[in-house]
Write an enzyme that holds these catalytic residues in place. Structure first.
Site, PDB file in Angstrom:
ATOM      1  N   GLY A  47       0.846  -1.193   0.000  1.00  0.00           N
ATOM      2  CA  GLY A  47       0.000   0.000   0.000  1.00  0.00           C
ATOM      3  C   GLY A  47       0.878   1.238   0.000  1.00  0.00           C
ATOM      4  O   GLY A  47       2.083   1.159   0.287  1.00  0.00           O
ATOM      5  N   GLN A  52       3.034  10.139   1.561  1.00  0.00           N
ATOM      6  CA  GLN A  52       4.328   9.446   1.606  1.00  0.00           C
ATOM      7  C   GLN A  52       5.228   9.815   0.432  1.00  0.00           C
ATOM      8  O   GLN A  52       6.427   9.573   0.488  1.00  0.00           O
ATOM      9  CB  GLN A  52       4.119   7.929   1.623  1.00  0.00           C
ATOM     10  CG  GLN A  52       3.494   7.408   2.911  1.00  0.00           C
ATOM     11  CD  GLN A  52       3.377   5.919   2.915  1.00  0.00           C
ATOM     12  OE1 GLN A  52       2.441   5.375   2.314  1.00  0.00           O
ATOM     13  NE2 GLN A  52       4.314   5.239   3.557  1.00  0.00           N
ATOM     14  N   CYS A 100       5.983  -0.101   7.475  1.00  0.00           N
ATOM     15  CA  CYS A 100       5.659   1.164   6.823  1.00  0.00           C
ATOM     16  C   CYS A 100       6.851   1.616   5.991  1.00  0.00           C
ATOM     17  O   CYS A 100       7.991   1.594   6.474  1.00  0.00           O
ATOM     18  CB  CYS A 100       5.329   2.225   7.879  1.00  0.00           C
ATOM     19  SG  CYS A 100       4.753   3.791   7.165  1.00  0.00           S
ATOM     20  N   LEU A 101       6.573   2.013   4.774  1.00  0.00           N
ATOM     21  CA  LEU A 101       7.659   2.464   3.890  1.00  0.00           C
ATOM     22  C   LEU A 101       8.302   3.751   4.426  1.00  0.00           C
ATOM     23  O   LEU A 101       9.410   4.099   4.033  1.00  0.00           O
ATOM     24  CB  LEU A 101       7.112   2.687   2.476  1.00  0.00           C
ATOM     25  CG  LEU A 101       6.529   1.431   1.803  1.00  0.00           C
ATOM     26  CD1 LEU A 101       5.928   1.781   0.457  1.00  0.00           C
ATOM     27  CD2 LEU A 101       7.573   0.335   1.666  1.00  0.00           C
ATOM     28  N   HIS A 142      -4.423   1.305   7.543  1.00  0.00           N
ATOM     29  CA  HIS A 142      -3.062   1.850   7.614  1.00  0.00           C
ATOM     30  C   HIS A 142      -2.904   3.035   6.660  1.00  0.00           C
ATOM     31  O   HIS A 142      -2.358   4.079   7.015  1.00  0.00           O
ATOM     32  CB  HIS A 142      -2.065   0.737   7.277  1.00  0.00           C
ATOM     33  CG  HIS A 142      -0.635   1.147   7.281  1.00  0.00           C
ATOM     34  ND1 HIS A 142       0.283   0.687   8.178  1.00  0.00           N
ATOM     35  CD2 HIS A 142       0.057   1.978   6.447  1.00  0.00           C
ATOM     36  CE1 HIS A 142       1.470   1.242   7.923  1.00  0.00           C
ATOM     37  NE2 HIS A 142       1.352   2.017   6.873  1.00  0.00           N
ATOM     38  N   GLU A 143      -3.421   2.886   5.421  1.00  0.00           N
ATOM     39  CA  GLU A 143      -3.278   3.968   4.427  1.00  0.00           C
ATOM     40  C   GLU A 143      -4.154   5.162   4.784  1.00  0.00           C
ATOM     41  O   GLU A 143      -3.719   6.315   4.631  1.00  0.00           O
ATOM     42  CB  GLU A 143      -3.626   3.457   3.017  1.00  0.00           C
ATOM     43  CG  GLU A 143      -2.795   2.270   2.533  1.00  0.00           C
ATOM     44  CD  GLU A 143      -1.308   2.453   2.695  1.00  0.00           C
ATOM     45  OE1 GLU A 143      -0.608   1.448   2.934  1.00  0.00           O
ATOM     46  OE2 GLU A 143      -0.826   3.588   2.627  1.00  0.00           O
ATOM     47  N   HIS A 146      -2.507   7.325   7.197  1.00  0.00           N
ATOM     48  CA  HIS A 146      -1.527   8.242   6.578  1.00  0.00           C
ATOM     49  C   HIS A 146      -2.213   9.538   6.135  1.00  0.00           C
ATOM     50  O   HIS A 146      -1.629  10.621   6.239  1.00  0.00           O
ATOM     51  CB  HIS A 146      -0.851   7.596   5.360  1.00  0.00           C
ATOM     52  CG  HIS A 146       0.332   6.731   5.679  1.00  0.00           C
ATOM     53  ND1 HIS A 146       1.434   7.188   6.364  1.00  0.00           N
ATOM     54  CD2 HIS A 146       0.583   5.439   5.398  1.00  0.00           C
ATOM     55  CE1 HIS A 146       2.330   6.209   6.483  1.00  0.00           C
ATOM     56  NE2 HIS A 146       1.827   5.131   5.907  1.00  0.00           N
TER      57      HIS A 146
HETATM   58  O1  LIG Z   1       3.790   2.416   4.434  1.00  0.00           O
HETATM   59  C1  LIG Z   1       2.861   1.911   3.788  1.00  0.00           C
HETATM   60  O2  LIG Z   1       1.728   2.404   3.729  1.00  0.00           O
HETATM   61  C2  LIG Z   1       3.141   0.584   3.085  1.00  0.00           C
HETATM   62  C3  LIG Z   1       3.005  -0.582   4.028  1.00  0.00           C
HETATM   63  C4  LIG Z   1       1.537  -1.001   4.046  1.00  0.00           C
HETATM   64  C5  LIG Z   1       1.153  -2.018   5.074  1.00  0.00           C
HETATM   65  C6  LIG Z   1       1.967  -3.130   5.384  1.00  0.00           C
HETATM   66  C7  LIG Z   1       1.537  -4.059   6.331  1.00  0.00           C
HETATM   67  C8  LIG Z   1       0.296  -3.887   6.970  1.00  0.00           C
HETATM   68  C9  LIG Z   1      -0.493  -2.796   6.649  1.00  0.00           C
HETATM   69  C10 LIG Z   1      -0.079  -1.883   5.705  1.00  0.00           C
HETATM   70  C11 LIG Z   1       3.862  -1.703   3.489  1.00  0.00           C
HETATM   71  O3  LIG Z   1       3.600  -2.244   2.438  1.00  0.00           O
HETATM   72  S1  LIG Z   1       5.231  -2.188   4.440  1.00  0.00           S
HETATM   73  C12 LIG Z   1       6.016  -3.486   3.523  1.00  0.00           C
HETATM   74  C13 LIG Z   1       5.219  -4.789   3.414  1.00  0.00           C
HETATM   75  O4  LIG Z   1       4.936  -5.196   2.333  1.00  0.00           O
HETATM   76  C14 LIG Z   1       4.748  -5.540   4.618  1.00  0.00           C
HETATM   77  C15 LIG Z   1       5.281  -5.287   5.849  1.00  0.00           C
HETATM   78  C16 LIG Z   1       4.836  -6.000   6.968  1.00  0.00           C
HETATM   79  C17 LIG Z   1       3.833  -6.938   6.839  1.00  0.00           C
HETATM   80  C18 LIG Z   1       3.290  -7.191   5.594  1.00  0.00           C
HETATM   81  C19 LIG Z   1       3.741  -6.496   4.493  1.00  0.00           C
HETATM   82 ZN   LIG Z   2       2.777   3.312   6.107  1.00  0.00          ZN
END
Ligand SMILES: O=C(O)C[C@@H](Cc1ccccc1)C(=O)SCC(=O)c1ccccc1
Ligand SMILES: [Zn+2]
Length: 157
Positions: A47, A52, A100-101, A142-143, A146
Site C-alpha cells: 500500500g 508518503q 511502513c515504507l 493503515h493507508e 496516513h
Molecule cells: O507504508 C505503507 O503504507 C506501506 C506498508 C503497508 C502495510 C503493510 C503491512 C500492513 C499494513 C499496511 C507496506 O507495504 S510495508 C512493507 C510490506 O509489504 C509488509 C510489511 C509488513 C507486513 C506485511 C507487508
Molecule cells: Zn505506512
C-alpha cells in the site's frame, strides 16, 4: 511513470491531514496515481498514500499480494482510492504485523478492525462502496491513517 522519493518518519507532511482531491481528471492527478503505483511496486509494498510521496492529497493505493511473511494475503490488482472514507468498521479487531515504507526497519503487531466498509472515488470518477476483511482491511486502515497524519507506531497498544 516515475519512482518517487518516499518521505521518512520525521517529515512534517506525514503528520498533516491531507486535503480532498477536487480535480480528479487533471493530468497531474492521473500521473500522480501512476507514479504512486510505480513507487509502491518498486518498494515492494502492499500500500501507499500520497503524503508518503510528499503530496498532501487523499489518495491511496492498495495492492495486497502474498509474501513470505503473508502467504495467505490475497492477490489483487493495485487499486487507487480517491477521497476514501471508512463509513463503517467492525468493533471486532484482529492483531497483525505491520510495516511502513516511511518507518523503515520497524515491524510491530497492530490491532485493527477486522471488517470495514469504505466509500471512495475510482480514478475514473465512479463512486464505489465496498466491504473488506482481514489483511486488505488492515492495509486500508493503515493507508487512511496516513491521510490523517497517523503512523502505525502510534497505533501500537
Ligand atoms: O507504508 C505503507 O503504507 C506501506 C506498508 C503497508 C502495510 C503493510 C503491512 C500492513 C499494513 C499496511 C507496506 O507495504 S510495508 C512493507 C510490506 O509489504 C509488509 C510489511 C509488513 C507486513 C506485511 C507487508
Ligand atoms: Zn505506512
Amino acid at each position: 511513470p516515475n519512482i518517487l522519493r518516499i518521505a521518512q518518519q520525521g517529515e512534517p507532511i506525514l503528520a498533516q491531514r491531507a486535503a480532498n482531491v477536487t480535480n480528479l481528471h487533471d493530468a497531474t492527478i492521473q500521473n500522480l496515481i501512476d507514479d504512486m503505483q510505480a513507487t509502491l511496486l518498486a518498494a515492494n509494498g502492499v500500500g501507499i498514500a500520497a503524503p508518503q510521496v510528499f503530496i498532501s492529497l487523499r489518495i491511496i493505493i492498495i495492492a495486497s499480494r502474498p509474501k513470505p511473511r503473508y502467504p495467505d494475503a490475497p492477490l489483487m490488482e493495485p487499486l487507487a482510492m480517491i477521497n476514501p472514507e471508512i463509513c463503517w468498521q467492525s468493533p471486532d479487531t484482529c492483531t497483525g504485523w505491520e510495516g511502513c515504507l516511511s518507518v523503515p526497519d520497524a515491524r510491530a503487531p497492530v490491532s485493527r478492525s477486522n471488517h470495514l466498509r469504505v466509500r471512495y472515488l475510482t480514478r475514473k470518477g465512479e463512486i464505489i462502496e465496498t466491504e473488506y476483511v482481514g489483511f486488505v482491511a488492515r492495509i486500508i486502515q493503515h493507508e487512511c491513517d496516513h491521510l490523517d497524519g497517523v503512523l502505525f507506531p502510534e497505533r501500537v497498544t
